[in-house]
Design a protein around this motif. Sequence first.
Motif, PDB file in Angstrom:
ATOM      1  N   CYS A   1      -6.259  -1.991   9.558  1.00 40.65           N
ATOM      2  CA  CYS A   1      -6.429  -2.848   8.383  1.00 40.65           C
ATOM      3  C   CYS A   1      -6.898  -4.257   8.765  1.00 40.65           C
ATOM      4  O   CYS A   1      -6.288  -4.920   9.603  1.00 40.65           O
ATOM      5  CB  CYS A   1      -5.110  -2.935   7.626  1.00 40.65           C
ATOM      6  SG  CYS A   1      -5.274  -3.892   6.113  1.00 40.65           S
TER       7      CYS A   1
ATOM      8  N   ARG B   1      -6.809   3.396  -1.598  1.00 40.18           N
ATOM      9  CA  ARG B   1      -6.601   4.558  -0.727  1.00 40.18           C
ATOM     10  C   ARG B   1      -5.514   5.457  -1.333  1.00 40.18           C
ATOM     11  O   ARG B   1      -5.125   6.442  -0.713  1.00 40.18           O
ATOM     12  CB  ARG B   1      -6.144   4.097   0.671  1.00 40.18           C
ATOM     13  CG  ARG B   1      -7.189   3.401   1.498  1.00 40.18           C
ATOM     14  CD  ARG B   1      -7.900   4.305   2.479  1.00 40.18           C
ATOM     15  NE  ARG B   1      -7.076   4.758   3.583  1.00 40.18           N
ATOM     16  CZ  ARG B   1      -7.355   5.849   4.301  1.00 40.18           C
ATOM     17  NH1 ARG B   1      -8.404   6.600   4.013  1.00 40.18           N
ATOM     18  NH2 ARG B   1      -6.574   6.204   5.308  1.00 40.18           N
TER      19      ARG B   1
ATOM     20  N   CYS C   1       0.863  -1.196   0.000  1.00 39.79           N
ATOM     21  CA  CYS C   1       0.000   0.000   0.000  1.00 39.79           C
ATOM     22  C   CYS C   1       0.895   1.240   0.000  1.00 39.79           C
ATOM     23  O   CYS C   1       2.083   1.146   0.317  1.00 39.79           O
ATOM     24  CB  CYS C   1      -0.876   0.031   1.244  1.00 39.79           C
ATOM     25  SG  CYS C   1      -1.998  -1.365   1.344  1.00 39.79           S
TER      26      CYS C   1
ATOM     27  N   CYS D   1      -2.681   1.500   7.197  1.00 44.75           N
ATOM     28  CA  CYS D   1      -3.683   1.911   8.186  1.00 44.75           C
ATOM     29  C   CYS D   1      -3.593   0.983   9.400  1.00 44.75           C
ATOM     30  O   CYS D   1      -3.504  -0.243   9.224  1.00 44.75           O
ATOM     31  CB  CYS D   1      -5.086   1.801   7.591  1.00 44.75           C
ATOM     32  SG  CYS D   1      -5.204   2.469   5.916  1.00 44.75           S
TER      33      CYS D   1
HETATM   34  S1  SF4 Z   1      -6.952  -0.602   4.850  1.00 40.44           S
HETATM   35 FE1  SF4 Z   1      -6.442  -0.715   2.678  1.00 40.44          FE
HETATM   36  S2  SF4 Z   1      -4.943   0.955   2.328  1.00 40.44           S
HETATM   37 FE2  SF4 Z   1      -5.066   0.587   4.546  1.00 40.44          FE
HETATM   38  S3  SF4 Z   1      -3.401  -0.841   4.957  1.00 40.44           S
HETATM   39 FE3  SF4 Z   1      -5.270  -2.086   4.637  1.00 40.44          FE
HETATM   40  S4  SF4 Z   1      -5.249  -2.599   2.455  1.00 40.44           S
HETATM   41 FE4  SF4 Z   1      -3.777  -0.921   2.755  1.00 40.44          FE
END
Ligand code: SF4
Length: 249
Positions: free
Chosen positions: A135, A204, A128, A132
């Motif tokens: 996640c 994202r 990514c 986050c």
């Molecule tokens: S929520 Fe989405 S953008 Fe954030 S770490 Fe996980 S996979 Fe990556």
Amino acid sequence: MPHTIISKRAPIYADVPDEKWNDWRWQLSHRLNTVEDIEKVLNLTESERKALQTQGLFRVDVTPYFISLIDPEDPNDPVRKQIIPVSEEMNAFTSMMEDSLAEDRHSPVPGLVHRYPDRVLMLVTTQCASYCRYCTRSRIVGDPGQTFNRQDFEMQIEYLKRTPQVRDVLLSGGDPLVLAPKILEELLTLARDPHIEIVRIGSRVPVFMPMRITQELCDMLAKFHPLWLNIHVNHPNEISRNLPKPATA
Ligand code: SF4
């Protein structure tokens, strides 16, 4: 004189030339992940410092652009809460689950999740632009040892071809928009089987690194119309606005 647009920057980035700041590859290669780097931008709490020094936590990486949206003095800043770990992450809790959405149980081939009859999730990368803390896929995301390769993609596409009830494919990961453009284009081409009516990309990247949304990328994606881009935003502070560059004499 053309109106030059720049986005908000933390003071340490004040002297970075615009062409570097606005280059998504520069943003990716200058992500921050150590306590030493991050405290050049944020006034860290003891809890954050402790978590950042701990081995084995879910990966930390944040683009210079995204960290610049944080109020450096506010430990409760809503953008900061999403990407800077705190020491509570080190504590196990009873309802803790590695695969909370039971995706592995619904995975007929590596990286492909088929839970609902007419749609599948294709995990095409584990990387990514930033990571986050919440996640749900942290068991694989950010782990360089857990990548998907060409053989996995081929097995995923082969599964789609022999499963005609699937009409909706969501490309996810990780974040498909951090893939090399050629690989993403190839995957989109392969995912366009006649029985696939909807192709979506979950990303994202427009939030972590909006400079990735180049004209070149848009032109490539437009070839696959209709195509949906699902963007995930948690707080209005993540939707930055461009700031006019101060006028020079
Ligand atoms: S929520 Fe989405 S953008 Fe954030 S770490 Fe996980 S996979 Fe990556």
